[in-house]
Structures are given as structure tokens and as C-alpha cells.
Write a protein that holds these residues in place. Structure first.
Motif, PDB file in Angstrom:
ATOM      1  N   SER A  59     -19.027  10.964  30.958  1.00 44.16           N
ATOM      2  CA  SER A  59     -20.224  11.663  31.459  1.00 44.16           C
ATOM      3  C   SER A  59     -19.723  12.793  32.475  1.00 44.16           C
ATOM      4  CB  SER A  59     -21.236  10.994  32.040  1.00 44.16           C
ATOM      5  OG  SER A  59     -22.048  11.478  32.769  1.00 44.16           O
ATOM      6  N   GLU A  60     -19.945  13.938  32.065  1.00 51.01           N
ATOM      7  CA  GLU A  60     -19.512  15.110  33.353  1.00 51.01           C
ATOM      8  C   GLU A  60     -20.789  15.182  34.160  1.00 51.01           C
ATOM      9  OE1 GLU A  60     -18.958  18.603  30.882  1.00 51.01           O
ATOM     10  OE2 GLU A  60     -16.800  17.739  29.854  1.00 51.01           O
ATOM     11  N   THR A  61     -21.843  14.868  34.231  1.00 50.43           N
ATOM     12  CA  THR A  61     -22.802  14.677  35.224  1.00 50.43           C
ATOM     13  C   THR A  61     -23.247  13.549  36.055  1.00 50.43           C
ATOM     14  OG1 THR A  61     -24.504  14.231  33.610  1.00 50.43           O
ATOM     15  CG2 THR A  61     -24.161  16.547  33.944  1.00 50.43           C
ATOM     16  N   THR A  62     -22.237  12.629  35.842  1.00 53.63           N
ATOM     17  CA  THR A  62     -22.140  11.501  36.768  1.00 53.63           C
ATOM     18  C   THR A  62     -20.940  11.861  37.835  1.00 53.63           C
ATOM     19  OG1 THR A  62     -22.694   9.868  34.955  1.00 53.63           O
ATOM     20  CG2 THR A  62     -21.670   8.869  37.127  1.00 53.63           C
ATOM     21  N   ALA A  63     -21.236  11.484  39.081  1.00 48.18           N
ATOM     22  CA  ALA A  63     -20.309  12.120  40.088  1.00 48.18           C
ATOM     23  C   ALA A  63     -20.835  11.230  41.465  1.00 48.18           C
ATOM     24  CB  ALA A  63     -20.598  13.600  40.475  1.00 48.18           C
ATOM     25  N   ALA A  64     -20.057  11.328  42.479  1.00 47.43           N
ATOM     26  CA  ALA A  64     -20.170  10.709  43.867  1.00 47.43           C
ATOM     27  C   ALA A  64     -21.712  10.860  43.995  1.00 47.43           C
ATOM     28  CB  ALA A  64     -19.180  11.053  44.746  1.00 47.43           C
ATOM     29  N   GLY A  65     -22.302   9.742  44.488  1.00 49.29           N
ATOM     30  CA  GLY A  65     -23.699  10.027  44.831  1.00 49.29           C
ATOM     31  C   GLY A  65     -24.566   9.672  43.754  1.00 49.29           C
ATOM     32  N   THR A  66     -24.285   9.593  42.569  1.00 50.39           N
ATOM     33  CA  THR A  66     -25.222   9.229  41.548  1.00 50.39           C
ATOM     34  C   THR A  66     -25.269   7.747  41.469  1.00 50.39           C
ATOM     35  OG1 THR A  66     -24.445  11.068  39.916  1.00 50.39           O
ATOM     36  CG2 THR A  66     -25.314   9.253  39.081  1.00 50.39           C
ATOM     37  N   TYR A  67     -26.307   7.359  41.358  1.00 47.84           N
ATOM     38  CA  TYR A  67     -26.624   5.769  41.082  1.00 47.84           C
ATOM     39  C   TYR A  67     -26.269   5.527  39.469  1.00 47.84           C
ATOM     40  CZ  TYR A  67     -28.748   0.922  41.048  1.00 47.84           C
ATOM     41  OH  TYR A  67     -28.799  -0.407  40.999  1.00 47.84           O
ATOM     42  N   VAL A  68     -25.483   4.436  39.644  1.00 45.75           N
ATOM     43  CA  VAL A  68     -24.942   4.224  37.965  1.00 45.75           C
ATOM     44  C   VAL A  68     -25.620   2.867  37.808  1.00 45.75           C
ATOM     45  CG1 VAL A  68     -22.799   3.877  36.396  1.00 45.75           C
ATOM     46  CG2 VAL A  68     -22.852   5.804  38.114  1.00 45.75           C
ATOM     47  N   PHE A  69     -26.145   2.877  36.677  1.00 39.79           N
ATOM     48  CA  PHE A  69     -26.754   1.323  36.265  1.00 39.79           C
ATOM     49  C   PHE A  69     -25.873   0.919  35.016  1.00 39.79           C
ATOM     50  CE2 PHE A  69     -29.650   4.821  35.130  1.00 39.79           C
ATOM     51  CZ  PHE A  69     -29.752   4.682  33.738  1.00 39.79           C
ATOM     52  N   GLU A  70     -26.041  -0.382  34.849  1.00 44.73           N
ATOM     53  CA  GLU A  70     -25.209  -1.104  33.728  1.00 44.73           C
ATOM     54  C   GLU A  70     -26.118  -1.469  32.622  1.00 44.73           C
ATOM     55  OE1 GLU A  70     -21.796  -1.336  33.954  1.00 44.73           O
ATOM     56  OE2 GLU A  70     -21.833  -0.640  36.301  1.00 44.73           O
ATOM     57  N   THR A  71     -27.335  -0.890  32.405  1.00 49.50           N
ATOM     58  CA  THR A  71     -28.098  -1.230  31.522  1.00 49.50           C
ATOM     59  C   THR A  71     -28.278  -0.113  30.578  1.00 49.50           C
ATOM     60  OG1 THR A  71     -30.262  -0.849  32.758  1.00 49.50           O
ATOM     61  CG2 THR A  71     -29.280  -3.120  32.710  1.00 49.50           C
ATOM     62  N   PRO A  72     -29.172   0.069  29.358  1.00 52.82           N
ATOM     63  CA  PRO A  72     -29.458   0.929  28.701  1.00 52.82           C
ATOM     64  C   PRO A  72     -30.457   2.170  29.230  1.00 52.82           C
ATOM     65  CG  PRO A  72     -29.498  -0.573  27.316  1.00 52.82           C
ATOM     66  CD  PRO A  72     -29.570  -1.123  28.973  1.00 52.82           C
ATOM     67  N   ASP A  73     -31.142   1.613  30.112  1.00 58.59           N
ATOM     68  CA  ASP A  73     -32.254   2.706  30.597  1.00 58.59           C
ATOM     69  C   ASP A  73     -32.312   2.400  32.050  1.00 58.59           C
ATOM     70  OD1 ASP A  73     -34.628   0.443  31.028  1.00 58.59           O
ATOM     71  OD2 ASP A  73     -33.558  -0.049  29.538  1.00 58.59           O
ATOM     72  N   LEU A  74     -32.684   3.232  32.942  1.00 63.24           N
ATOM     73  CA  LEU A  74     -33.136   3.426  34.416  1.00 63.24           C
ATOM     74  C   LEU A  74     -34.230   2.359  34.819  1.00 63.24           C
ATOM     75  CD1 LEU A  74     -32.890   4.420  37.346  1.00 63.24           C
ATOM     76  CD2 LEU A  74     -34.633   6.090  36.669  1.00 63.24           C
ATOM     77  N   VAL A  75     -35.030   1.831  34.016  1.00 64.94           N
ATOM     78  CA  VAL A  75     -35.920   0.916  34.543  1.00 64.94           C
ATOM     79  C   VAL A  75     -35.436  -0.423  34.363  1.00 64.94           C
ATOM     80  CG1 VAL A  75     -38.384   0.137  33.724  1.00 64.94           C
ATOM     81  CG2 VAL A  75     -37.696   2.600  33.058  1.00 64.94           C
ATOM     82  N   SER A  76     -34.764  -0.889  33.451  1.00 65.27           N
ATOM     83  CA  SER A  76     -34.220  -2.036  33.476  1.00 65.27           C
ATOM     84  C   SER A  76     -33.013  -2.233  34.497  1.00 65.27           C
ATOM     85  CB  SER A  76     -33.852  -2.503  32.140  1.00 65.27           C
ATOM     86  OG  SER A  76     -32.822  -1.667  31.548  1.00 65.27           O
ATOM     87  N   GLY A  77     -32.510  -1.018  34.695  1.00 65.12           N
ATOM     88  CA  GLY A  77     -31.302  -0.971  35.747  1.00 65.12           C
ATOM     89  C   GLY A  77     -31.828  -1.341  36.922  1.00 65.12           C
ATOM     90  N   LEU A  78     -33.145  -0.540  37.316  1.00 67.80           N
ATOM     91  CA  LEU A  78     -33.615  -1.015  38.623  1.00 67.80           C
ATOM     92  C   LEU A  78     -34.189  -2.371  38.621  1.00 67.80           C
ATOM     93  CD1 LEU A  78     -35.661   2.554  39.152  1.00 67.80           C
ATOM     94  CD2 LEU A  78     -33.505   1.602  40.327  1.00 67.80           C
ATOM     95  N   ALA A  79     -34.573  -2.915  37.657  1.00 68.24           N
ATOM     96  CA  ALA A  79     -35.024  -4.252  37.706  1.00 68.24           C
ATOM     97  C   ALA A  79     -33.932  -5.312  37.952  1.00 68.24           C
ATOM     98  CB  ALA A  79     -35.713  -4.513  36.309  1.00 68.24           C
ATOM     99  N   ALA A  80     -32.960  -5.005  37.336  1.00 66.71           N
ATOM    100  CA  ALA A  80     -31.632  -5.709  37.613  1.00 66.71           C
ATOM    101  C   ALA A  80     -31.229  -5.799  38.965  1.00 66.71           C
ATOM    102  CB  ALA A  80     -30.544  -5.138  36.748  1.00 66.71           C
ATOM    103  N   ALA A  81     -31.410  -4.430  39.759  1.00 68.99           N
ATOM    104  CA  ALA A  81     -31.445  -4.149  41.291  1.00 68.99           C
ATOM    105  C   ALA A  81     -32.233  -4.956  42.132  1.00 68.99           C
ATOM    106  CB  ALA A  81     -31.214  -2.804  41.637  1.00 68.99           C
ATOM    107  N   GLY A  82     -33.281  -5.645  41.468  1.00 64.29           N
ATOM    108  CA  GLY A  82     -34.401  -6.196  42.282  1.00 64.29           C
ATOM    109  C   GLY A  82     -35.737  -5.758  42.556  1.00 64.29           C
ATOM    110  N   TYR A  83     -36.098  -4.554  41.860  1.00 65.74           N
ATOM    111  CA  TYR A  83     -37.007  -3.780  41.948  1.00 65.74           C
ATOM    112  C   TYR A  83     -38.096  -4.345  40.903  1.00 65.74           C
ATOM    113  CZ  TYR A  83     -35.465   0.351  44.321  1.00 65.74           C
ATOM    114  OH  TYR A  83     -34.947   0.849  45.481  1.00 65.74           O
TER     115      TYR A  83
END
Length: 267
Positions: free
Chosen positions: A86-110
């Protein structure tokens, strides 16, 4: 965003179908004072939508592909799934380990909540259930939909109830798809008629309607603590531009959208 996620509530508002030129014009002429007060310098950022209609654009946004700045890139993204090369992932980007942001945030306790607007969020069939299905909690009523002249107020009413019932110690990701800009919107302009139909002018009146009520939503969220908000359009729409009407087409007024993000201080 690595310093934001976990310590702030997150809010994503998509002003469905809002054109950049209309948003910029109303901001410049003082017709949307509440939204303008939240945008840096009182002006929307000009961006390119990740899709030309609601379903495609939201699928991309929920994967971390928010509207892209309308200047040559690459442009660092706020959120991204872990993806090699990914050329648009950089320092400061929040990287999640799931296929989508919503489940990524749920995994982070949201706690993830969707308050839908247009038909792709109505849960009345398989297609209308896909996007709200990403969330742990989702809401849709006919009063939130495109035919309601008070849709945004009804959506905020529901958001206030959801927020009031949450554990104060748990972080919230609230997504709201605002349907008021979408056709039909003629009823937001005093004196307009169904027979005359929707126009760029009634589209602008719908944005003024949203602006009159948006602070109530922001106040409800900031009462929980600090928050980070993203407000953007998912795509624009044509009102006879070069002979085109509607969206899901490749015209500039469809691809060019307004975007802003900002922090909300705890109240």
C-alpha cells in the motif's frame, strides 16, 4: 490516528449525494454557518469520491478509502487495512487487521453503531442489509429516509438515545448516512412543488436544513468526551449538467465531493 483511536470517540457522517460546488458556494456565502465553523478556514476540502453511488462508495470508505484529495498524490490515509504494498499507508495511519474499518474498530474495543438514511441502509432485503451488517448495532426507520422532510432531525433523535444508553467508559464509533440531500429534496425549499421537482437550488436548501441541526448531534457526542469527526459526501449528483441527471455516472459533479475532519472537545 494512532494517538486518536482508543482515546476518542469517532464520528463519520456521509452527507449522501452532496455536491462539492454546492457545499463550497454555501460556505462562501455564509449559508451554512455551523458546518463552516467546523471546517478549517471555513472552507470544505475538495476531494474525489471513491465511488459514483452510495453502495460502491461506502464499501470503499468502510475499507479505509475515504475521499481522496483532488491534487496529485500519493496521499496518506487516516485508516488502512494491513495490505502489502500500500502506497497510502504511512506513519500516522491507523492500520487495522480486519477486512474493514468497522470490525477493526470493534476489535479495538469500540461499540460500532450505524444510523442509516438512504435505501442501501434500510435492512428491508439482502442488499439493504449489507452495509448496516458491518456494525454491532444498526438503526433505520422510514422517518430517516429520503422521502422524509425531517429525516436528519429523526436521525439525531435516535443518535441521542443511543448515546444516552452507552457505557460512558466504552469508546463509540458512530456512523450516520444523512439522506436529506438525496432526491427527492424539493420539499426543503419553501414554495417548491413536487411537480417542479428537484434542482440544484433545492439540493442547496437541503444542505441548509442539515446545517441548522448538525450542532445538536455534535453536542450529544462531545458530551461523552473528546471525539474525532469526519464529515464528507459519498458522491455528488447531476441536475441536468451537460445533459446528465442523477449519479452512478462519470461526470465531474458526481466524482467531486466536499470533505472535512475535526476534533470535538469534551463538554
Amino acid at each position: 490516528m494512532n494517538d486518536v483511536v482508543g482515546g476518542h470517540d469517532l464520528l463519520l457522517i456521509t452527507l449522501d449525494t452532496l455536491r462539492y460546488d454546492v457545499a463550497a458556494e454555501l460556505a462562501a456565502t455564509g449559508r451554512t454557518p455551523n458546518l463552516s465553523a467546523r471546517t478549517p478556514g471555513g472552507a470544505w476540502a475538495e476531494r474525489h469520491a471513491p465511488g459514483s453511488f452510495t453502495y460502491a462508495s461506502h464499501q470503499a470508505m468502510f475499507a479505509g478509502f475515504l475521499p481522496t484529495p483532488a491534487t496529485p498524490g500519493p496521499h496518506r490515509r487516516l485508516f488502512a487495512a494491513r495490505f502489502a504494498g500500500s502506497e497510502t499507508t504511512a506513519a500516522g495511519t491507523y492500520v487495522f487487521e480486519t477486512p474493514d474499518l468497522v470490525s477493526g474498530l470493534a476489535a479495538a474495543g469500540y461499540h460500532t453503531v450505524c444510523i442509516g438514511g438512504v435505501g442501501f441502509f434500510n435492512k428491508r432485503g439482502p442488499l439493504g442489509s449489507v452495509l448496516p451488517g458491518y456494525f454491532q448495532e444498526s438503526h433505520w426507520e422510514p422517518e430517516f429516509g429520503v422521502t422524509s422532510a425531517t429525516s436528519f432531525e429523526a436521525q439525531i433523535d435516535r443518535a441521542e438515545k443511543v448515546i444516552a444508553g452507552l457505557d460512558p467508559g466504552r469508546r463509540l464509533f458512530l456512523f450516520m448516512n444523512v439522506s436529506a440531500l438525496h432526491q427527492p429534496n424539493w420539499f426543503h425549499l419553501p414554495g417548491a412543488t413536487r411537480e417542479a421537482g428537484d434542482t440544484r437550488t433545492t439540493h442547496a436548501a437541503a444542505l441548509e436544513y442539515v446545517d441548522r441541526h448538525v450542532e445538536r448531534l455534535l453536542a450529544a457526542l462531545s458530551a461523552r468526551g473528546p471525539a474525532f469527526a469526519i464529515v464528507c459526501s459519498d458522491h455528488g449528483t447531476a441536475y441536468g449538467d451537460d445533459g446528465y441527471t442523477g449519479h452512478r455516472l462519470g461526470h465531474e459533479v458526481v466524482w467531486t465531493v466536499p470533505y472535512t475532519h475535526f476534533f470535538l472537545e469534551a463538554r
